[in-house]
Design an enzyme around this catalytic site. Sequence first.
Site, PDB file in Angstrom:
ATOM      1  N   GLY A   1      60.570  14.547  38.511  1.00 48.03           N
ATOM      2  CA  GLY A   1      61.079  14.213  39.842  1.00 48.03           C
ATOM      3  C   GLY A   1      59.973  14.180  40.872  1.00 48.03           C
ATOM      4  O   GLY A   1      58.951  14.841  40.718  1.00 48.03           O
TER       5      GLY A   1
ATOM      6  N   PHE B   1      57.347  15.437  49.469  1.00 49.95           N
ATOM      7  CA  PHE B   1      56.109  16.197  49.618  1.00 49.95           C
ATOM      8  C   PHE B   1      55.705  16.948  48.357  1.00 49.95           C
ATOM      9  O   PHE B   1      54.721  17.672  48.355  1.00 49.95           O
ATOM     10  CB  PHE B   1      56.234  17.183  50.790  1.00 49.95           C
ATOM     11  CG  PHE B   1      56.968  18.447  50.450  1.00 49.95           C
ATOM     12  CD1 PHE B   1      56.266  19.630  50.239  1.00 49.95           C
ATOM     13  CD2 PHE B   1      58.344  18.452  50.320  1.00 49.95           C
ATOM     14  CE1 PHE B   1      56.941  20.793  49.911  1.00 49.95           C
ATOM     15  CE2 PHE B   1      59.017  19.605  49.998  1.00 49.95           C
ATOM     16  CZ  PHE B   1      58.314  20.781  49.799  1.00 49.95           C
TER      17      PHE B   1
ATOM     18  N   THR C   1      55.807  17.123  43.721  1.00 51.41           N
ATOM     19  CA  THR C   1      56.203  16.519  42.447  1.00 51.41           C
ATOM     20  C   THR C   1      56.753  17.638  41.572  1.00 51.41           C
ATOM     21  O   THR C   1      56.343  18.795  41.689  1.00 51.41           O
ATOM     22  CB  THR C   1      55.021  15.851  41.708  1.00 51.41           C
ATOM     23  OG1 THR C   1      53.963  16.786  41.650  1.00 51.41           O
ATOM     24  CG2 THR C   1      54.568  14.596  42.381  1.00 51.41           C
ATOM     25  N   VAL C   2      57.668  17.256  40.722  1.00 57.63           N
ATOM     26  CA  VAL C   2      58.315  18.245  39.871  1.00 57.63           C
ATOM     27  C   VAL C   2      58.069  17.861  38.414  1.00 57.63           C
ATOM     28  O   VAL C   2      58.309  16.721  38.014  1.00 57.63           O
ATOM     29  CB  VAL C   2      59.829  18.337  40.170  1.00 57.63           C
ATOM     30  CG1 VAL C   2      60.475  19.439  39.351  1.00 57.63           C
ATOM     31  CG2 VAL C   2      60.081  18.573  41.658  1.00 57.63           C
TER      32      VAL C   2
ATOM     33  N   LYS D   1      57.523  22.883  40.600  1.00 60.35           N
ATOM     34  CA  LYS D   1      57.474  22.014  41.785  1.00 60.35           C
ATOM     35  C   LYS D   1      56.155  22.301  42.498  1.00 60.35           C
ATOM     36  O   LYS D   1      55.903  23.438  42.910  1.00 60.35           O
ATOM     37  CB  LYS D   1      58.672  22.351  42.680  1.00 60.35           C
ATOM     38  CG  LYS D   1      58.773  21.531  43.944  1.00 60.35           C
ATOM     39  CD  LYS D   1      60.097  21.817  44.650  1.00 60.35           C
ATOM     40  CE  LYS D   1      60.156  21.127  46.003  1.00 60.35           C
ATOM     41  NZ  LYS D   1      61.421  21.400  46.690  1.00 60.35           N
TER      42      LYS D   1
ATOM     43  N   ASP E   1      69.311  20.640  54.439  1.00 58.41           N
ATOM     44  CA  ASP E   1      68.961  19.372  53.786  1.00 58.41           C
ATOM     45  C   ASP E   1      69.880  19.095  52.594  1.00 58.41           C
ATOM     46  O   ASP E   1      69.432  18.674  51.529  1.00 58.41           O
ATOM     47  CB  ASP E   1      67.488  19.393  53.353  1.00 58.41           C
ATOM     48  CG  ASP E   1      66.919  17.986  53.149  1.00 58.41           C
ATOM     49  OD1 ASP E   1      67.546  17.013  53.650  1.00 58.41           O
ATOM     50  OD2 ASP E   1      65.866  17.850  52.509  1.00 58.41           O
TER      51      ASP E   1
HETATM   52  N1  LIG Z   1      64.651  22.616  38.992  1.00 64.89           N
HETATM   53  C1  LIG Z   1      64.693  21.314  38.737  1.00 64.89           C
HETATM   54  N2  LIG Z   1      65.123  20.856  37.537  1.00 64.89           N
HETATM   55  C2  LIG Z   1      65.167  19.522  37.294  1.00 64.89           C
HETATM   56  N3  LIG Z   1      64.809  18.576  38.180  1.00 64.89           N
HETATM   57  C3  LIG Z   1      64.380  18.970  39.398  1.00 64.89           C
HETATM   58  C4  LIG Z   1      64.293  20.354  39.727  1.00 64.89           C
HETATM   59  N4  LIG Z   1      63.844  20.455  40.998  1.00 64.89           N
HETATM   60  C5  LIG Z   1      63.676  19.197  41.437  1.00 64.89           C
HETATM   61  N5  LIG Z   1      63.985  18.294  40.475  1.00 64.89           N
HETATM   62  C6  LIG Z   1      63.916  16.822  40.581  1.00 64.89           C
HETATM   63  O1  LIG Z   1      62.872  16.474  41.487  1.00 64.89           O
HETATM   64  C7  LIG Z   1      63.409  15.803  42.633  1.00 64.89           C
HETATM   65  C8  LIG Z   1      62.621  16.209  43.862  1.00 64.89           C
HETATM   66  O2  LIG Z   1      62.776  17.605  44.058  1.00 64.89           O
HETATM   67  P1  LIG Z   1      62.931  18.235  45.520  1.00 64.89           P
HETATM   68  O3  LIG Z   1      64.043  17.555  46.244  1.00 64.89           O
HETATM   69  O4  LIG Z   1      63.036  19.700  45.375  1.00 64.89           O
HETATM   70  O5  LIG Z   1      61.528  17.807  46.142  1.00 64.89           O
HETATM   71  P2  LIG Z   1      61.148  17.626  47.670  1.00 64.89           P
HETATM   72  O6  LIG Z   1      59.695  17.255  47.718  1.00 64.89           O
HETATM   73  O7  LIG Z   1      61.566  18.839  48.415  1.00 64.89           O
HETATM   74  O8  LIG Z   1      62.058  16.388  48.064  1.00 64.89           O
HETATM   75  P3  LIG Z   1      62.482  15.864  49.508  1.00 64.89           P
HETATM   76  O9  LIG Z   1      61.555  16.489  50.473  1.00 64.89           O
HETATM   77  O10 LIG Z   1      62.320  14.382  49.441  1.00 64.89           O
HETATM   78  O11 LIG Z   1      63.923  16.269  49.674  1.00 64.89           O
HETATM   79  C9  LIG Z   1      64.885  16.184  42.672  1.00 64.89           C
HETATM   80  O12 LIG Z   1      65.672  15.222  43.343  1.00 64.89           O
HETATM   81  C10 LIG Z   1      65.216  16.283  41.185  1.00 64.89           C
HETATM   82  O13 LIG Z   1      65.472  15.006  40.661  1.00 64.89           O
END
Ligand SMILES: Nc1ncnc2c1ncn2[C@@H]1O[C@H](COP(=O)(O)OP(=O)(O)OP(=O)(O)O)[C@@H](O)[C@H]1O
Length: 352
Positions: free
Chosen positions: A10, A14, A16-17, A34, A128
């Site tokens: 994912g 900001f 990557t996961v 993450k 959010d």
């Molecule tokens: N624990 C997890 N298990 C599986 N997939 C995950 C997990 N955490 C995040 N993801 C995947 O990664 C994506 C991005 O994660 P997340 O929303 O936490 O990131 P972010 O950088 O905070 O995103 P944004 O700021 O755009 O909301 C999620 O929409 C999901 O598809």
Amino acid sequence: MDWVRGDCIGCGSFSTVNLAIPTKSSSSPLMAVKSCDLFDSSLLENEKDVLSQLGYCEHIIQCFGGDQSVENGQRLYSLLLEYASGGNLSHWVKNSGGCLRESEARRYTRSILKGLRYIHAKGFAHCDIKLENILLFENGEVKIADFGLAKKTGQKQSGEQGRMVFRGTPLYMSPESVNENEYDSPCDIWALGCALVEMVTGKPAWNCKPETNIAALMIRIGVGDELPEIPQELSKEGKDFLSKCFVKDPRTRWTADMLLDHPFVATENTVTLKESKQSSPSSSPRCPFEYPEWVSVPSSSPKTELWSNKEVNSRFDWSSLSYSPSPAERLRQLASDEVCNWSFSESWVTVR
Ligand SMILES: Nc1ncnc2c1ncn2[C@@H]1O[C@H](COP(=O)(O)OP(=O)(O)OP(=O)(O)O)[C@@H](O)[C@H]1O
């Protein structure tokens, strides 16, 4: 905890996961990691801090701690999280033919509400809630994730150099967030309503074109009486449930605790969209003022404004260009014909 970085699962605005695969010597489960640049890790650190204060809840993604590493010469900050093998709910809706059956949406709504009740009872607001931040598990359960913007309720957040920070995902923003820069538990309920609409229709709650200017969307959300359209295909219970989420005044919007007693989610029955059209259950008999624990959330403080032509369904932090005296004035300014220099502003903060 020994792990190695696996495939990317994912990408957020900001971070990557990736999969975090435990080494042979480790007994830990498969996790998600993450990561972001160490020098821009405030949201991830906030996420870790909030998750550790929240403690365990079966409706919230579990965090196993933070870690720093140097990978390919880059210093990274990482959070180790419970791995949700089903990915996020937005993808699931798309892969399910574009929308979900009402019975399924109802089940997810119930779980999200339970998570929100827990978060709010602990004195936090998520700030959010959206389908991308709801993660699915193999057993069909969903959990709330991404606590980067979560905050203590009742506290005004200030940005760098004392400026207010306007935050969130525009399509999910509540009227009080738009008008008053207010982000407390009621804004999560508004966003939950938007998420439910998206689950059952496959479309955002606010019907707007991809090229829609954010200012125009903000005006629709903040000014006047317009509310997101309630899907016609929903059962009477579903429509009534949404009408309790889409209350403009955050003081009279239903709380997570109240909504968990609503007939739409209170029972485990499974009614499909088609089936629900044929039945006509009674609407909720309860009124918010019957609830003794109801607390009004005072609105307050200086407002800030900022706008962007970025996608209206992605998250961004934005800070003020100027203080404005009232919501109406603030929105008038947003709607003005004045031409902006989009390329540079001293007070411009990261738009994700
Ligand atoms: N624990 C997890 N298990 C599986 N997939 C995950 C997990 N955490 C995040 N993801 C995947 O990664 C994506 C991005 O994660 P997340 O929303 O936490 O990131 P972010 O950088 O905070 O995103 P944004 O700021 O755009 O909301 C999620 O929409 C999901 O598809």
